[in-house]
Design a protein around this motif. Sequence first.
Motif, PDB file in Angstrom:
ATOM      1  N   SER A 154       0.847  -1.187   0.000  1.00  0.00           N
ATOM      2  CA  SER A 154       0.000   0.000   0.000  1.00  0.00           C
ATOM      3  C   SER A 154       0.886   1.242   0.000  1.00  0.00           C
ATOM      4  O   SER A 154       2.047   1.184   0.401  1.00  0.00           O
ATOM      5  CB  SER A 154      -0.926   0.006   1.221  1.00  0.00           C
ATOM      6  N   ILE A 155       0.305   2.337  -0.471  1.00  0.00           N
ATOM      7  CA  ILE A 155       1.015   3.613  -0.463  1.00  0.00           C
ATOM      8  C   ILE A 155       0.524   4.386   0.753  1.00  0.00           C
ATOM      9  O   ILE A 155      -0.673   4.666   0.876  1.00  0.00           O
ATOM     10  CB  ILE A 155       0.720   4.433  -1.737  1.00  0.00           C
ATOM     11  N   PRO A 156       1.446   4.752   1.665  1.00  0.00           N
ATOM     12  CA  PRO A 156       1.013   5.477   2.856  1.00  0.00           C
ATOM     13  C   PRO A 156       0.495   6.875   2.528  1.00  0.00           C
ATOM     14  O   PRO A 156       0.923   7.497   1.554  1.00  0.00           O
ATOM     15  CB  PRO A 156       2.264   5.548   3.732  1.00  0.00           C
ATOM     16  N   LEU A 157      -0.417   7.334   3.355  1.00  0.00           N
ATOM     17  CA  LEU A 157      -0.986   8.670   3.193  1.00  0.00           C
ATOM     18  C   LEU A 157       0.112   9.730   3.124  1.00  0.00           C
ATOM     19  O   LEU A 157       0.031  10.656   2.309  1.00  0.00           O
ATOM     20  CB  LEU A 157      -1.956   8.977   4.338  1.00  0.00           C
ATOM     21  N   ASP A 158       1.150   9.584   3.942  1.00  0.00           N
ATOM     22  CA  ASP A 158       2.196  10.612   3.947  1.00  0.00           C
ATOM     23  C   ASP A 158       2.932  10.697   2.603  1.00  0.00           C
ATOM     24  O   ASP A 158       3.446  11.748   2.251  1.00  0.00           O
ATOM     25  CB  ASP A 158       3.152  10.470   5.130  1.00  0.00           C
ATOM     26  N   TYR A 159       2.967   9.607   1.825  1.00  0.00           N
ATOM     27  CA  TYR A 159       3.570   9.678   0.491  1.00  0.00           C
ATOM     28  C   TYR A 159       2.706  10.570  -0.412  1.00  0.00           C
ATOM     29  O   TYR A 159       3.232  11.382  -1.172  1.00  0.00           O
ATOM     30  CB  TYR A 159       3.724   8.284  -0.127  1.00  0.00           C
ATOM     31  N   PHE A 160       1.392  10.426  -0.316  1.00  0.00           N
ATOM     32  CA  PHE A 160       0.487  11.301  -1.082  1.00  0.00           C
ATOM     33  C   PHE A 160       0.680  12.749  -0.662  1.00  0.00           C
ATOM     34  O   PHE A 160       0.683  13.649  -1.496  1.00  0.00           O
ATOM     35  CB  PHE A 160      -0.973  10.884  -0.883  1.00  0.00           C
ATOM     36  N   GLU A 161       0.841  12.969   0.646  1.00  0.00           N
ATOM     37  CA  GLU A 161       1.008  14.330   1.148  1.00  0.00           C
ATOM     38  C   GLU A 161       2.335  14.950   0.705  1.00  0.00           C
ATOM     39  O   GLU A 161       2.398  16.154   0.461  1.00  0.00           O
ATOM     40  CB  GLU A 161       0.871  14.345   2.671  1.00  0.00           C
ATOM     41  N   LYS A 162       3.390  14.139   0.578  1.00  0.00           N
ATOM     42  CA  LYS A 162       4.706  14.650   0.179  1.00  0.00           C
ATOM     43  C   LYS A 162       4.883  14.704  -1.335  1.00  0.00           C
ATOM     44  O   LYS A 162       5.411  15.676  -1.867  1.00  0.00           O
ATOM     45  CB  LYS A 162       5.813  13.772   0.775  1.00  0.00           C
ATOM     46  N   GLU A 163       4.485  13.650  -2.039  1.00  0.00           N
ATOM     47  CA  GLU A 163       4.780  13.520  -3.470  1.00  0.00           C
ATOM     48  C   GLU A 163       3.582  13.771  -4.379  1.00  0.00           C
ATOM     49  O   GLU A 163       3.745  13.981  -5.571  1.00  0.00           O
ATOM     50  CB  GLU A 163       5.351  12.133  -3.769  1.00  0.00           C
ATOM     51  N   GLY A 164       2.384  13.720  -3.805  1.00  0.00           N
ATOM     52  CA  GLY A 164       1.181  13.987  -4.573  1.00  0.00           C
ATOM     53  C   GLY A 164       0.779  15.442  -4.432  1.00  0.00           C
ATOM     54  O   GLY A 164       1.523  16.257  -3.880  1.00  0.00           O
TER      55      GLY A 164
END
Length: 190
Positions: A154-164
């Motif tokens: 799974s992709i962690p929420l914090d990856y979306f917050e940093k890279e998305g």
Amino acid sequence: MQNIKGARSSFRSINTYANRGMTLEADLEASNTFYLVNDIAIVHKKPTPITISKVDYPSRVQAVIKEGYFRTPSTTDYNGVYKGKYIDFDAKETKSKTSFPLENIHPHQIKHLENIARHGGIGFLIVRFTLLNKTFFLSIEKLSEFMNNNKRKSIPLDYFEKEGHIINDKYNPRVDYIEVINNLYFGGRK
């Protein structure tokens, strides 16, 4: 004075819950209609390739599909054109508050989006964390980077917050992903 405070409180309540209950697909349909009507972009939901193999015809107006199958695996949900660039994306929702399960996107969809980007188009995901009421734009480049560098499922929420890129809720268009595309690919020019 009491009425003004009450009105502010009601406004906050309405604003906070404005999009609750709306599905991402309904929001995207409304957004795409807004883009089309206002001559901003042409984006449509792709039909799922299904072959119907059995239909009951009790009468001409009451035909009922009884059996069918997917002709080929579908690629992504949406495609279109914006400022002369081909765009192609898939839309996903998750009820998780912490991550987006990678099982929700199929390998052939990722390959399709990578091919779009390799040929000069814009490929991406729009992912909504429904319980958090947060919607993100994640480019195929960032999705591929994550998958190539992680063994996670799974992709962690914090990856979306940093890279998305967060797509803030609006009245019209509801999911303004074109704003993100403008900022990423056209230097913020409208």
